[in-house]
Design a protein around this motif. Structure first.
Motif, PDB file in Angstrom:
ATOM      1  N   PRO A 151      44.991  32.576  44.573  1.00 55.27           N
ATOM      2  CA  PRO A 151      44.180  33.032  43.497  1.00 55.27           C
ATOM      3  C   PRO A 151      42.857  33.078  43.723  1.00 55.27           C
ATOM      4  CG  PRO A 151      44.839  30.855  42.688  1.00 55.27           C
ATOM      5  CD  PRO A 151      45.586  30.941  44.034  1.00 55.27           C
ATOM      6  N   LEU A 152      41.991  34.261  43.520  1.00 50.90           N
ATOM      7  CA  LEU A 152      40.956  34.486  43.591  1.00 50.90           C
ATOM      8  C   LEU A 152      39.972  33.969  42.535  1.00 50.90           C
ATOM      9  CD1 LEU A 152      40.788  38.329  44.714  1.00 50.90           C
ATOM     10  CD2 LEU A 152      40.550  36.187  46.233  1.00 50.90           C
ATOM     11  N   ALA A 153      38.761  33.791  42.565  1.00 45.48           N
ATOM     12  CA  ALA A 153      37.909  32.960  41.437  1.00 45.48           C
ATOM     13  C   ALA A 153      36.521  33.669  41.733  1.00 45.48           C
ATOM     14  CB  ALA A 153      37.947  31.639  41.489  1.00 45.48           C
ATOM     15  N   GLY A 154      35.857  33.504  40.607  1.00 46.07           N
ATOM     16  CA  GLY A 154      34.253  34.039  40.565  1.00 46.07           C
ATOM     17  C   GLY A 154      34.030  35.478  41.077  1.00 46.07           C
ATOM     18  N   ALA A 155      33.230  35.941  41.593  1.00 46.68           N
ATOM     19  CA  ALA A 155      32.774  37.164  41.929  1.00 46.68           C
ATOM     20  C   ALA A 155      33.719  37.787  42.788  1.00 46.68           C
ATOM     21  CB  ALA A 155      31.405  37.192  42.944  1.00 46.68           C
ATOM     22  N   ALA A 156      34.578  37.165  43.621  1.00 47.30           N
ATOM     23  CA  ALA A 156      35.708  37.978  44.450  1.00 47.30           C
ATOM     24  C   ALA A 156      36.618  38.545  43.303  1.00 47.30           C
ATOM     25  CB  ALA A 156      36.186  37.025  45.333  1.00 47.30           C
ATOM     26  N   LYS A 157      37.041  37.741  42.405  1.00 48.79           N
ATOM     27  CA  LYS A 157      37.876  37.893  41.204  1.00 48.79           C
ATOM     28  C   LYS A 157      37.507  39.231  40.514  1.00 48.79           C
ATOM     29  CE  LYS A 157      40.800  36.383  37.327  1.00 48.79           C
ATOM     30  NZ  LYS A 157      41.155  35.181  36.474  1.00 48.79           N
TER      31      LYS A 157
END
Length: 75
Positions: A34-40
């Protein structure tokens, strides 16, 4: 003011198909993590913008597009 409220109401109905497509916008990387932060946020915004279409499949613009993207990002 009345026109603005009607426009917002209509844009909510127009955004319903985009919300249904939001399930296809999963925030996962190529390896399945799962992506998190700015990438998400970046991934979701790009996906929501590409899915901002009216009920008849035409791209939304203006306030309707912004409303659709905002709903998609929250969902």
């Amino acid at each position: 003011m009345k026109r603005l409220s009607v426009l917002v109401l209509l844009s909510m109905f127009a955004a319903a198909p985009a919300m249904a497509q939001n399930a296809a916008c999963s925030a996962t990387s190529a390896d399945g993590k799962p992506l998190a932060g700015a990438a998400k946020a970046s991934h979701m915004k790009k996906c929501c913008e590409s899915n901002a279409k009216s009920a008849d499949g035409k791209p939304l613009s203006g306030a309707a597009k912004k409303s659709s993207i905002d709903k998609c990002m929250k969902g």
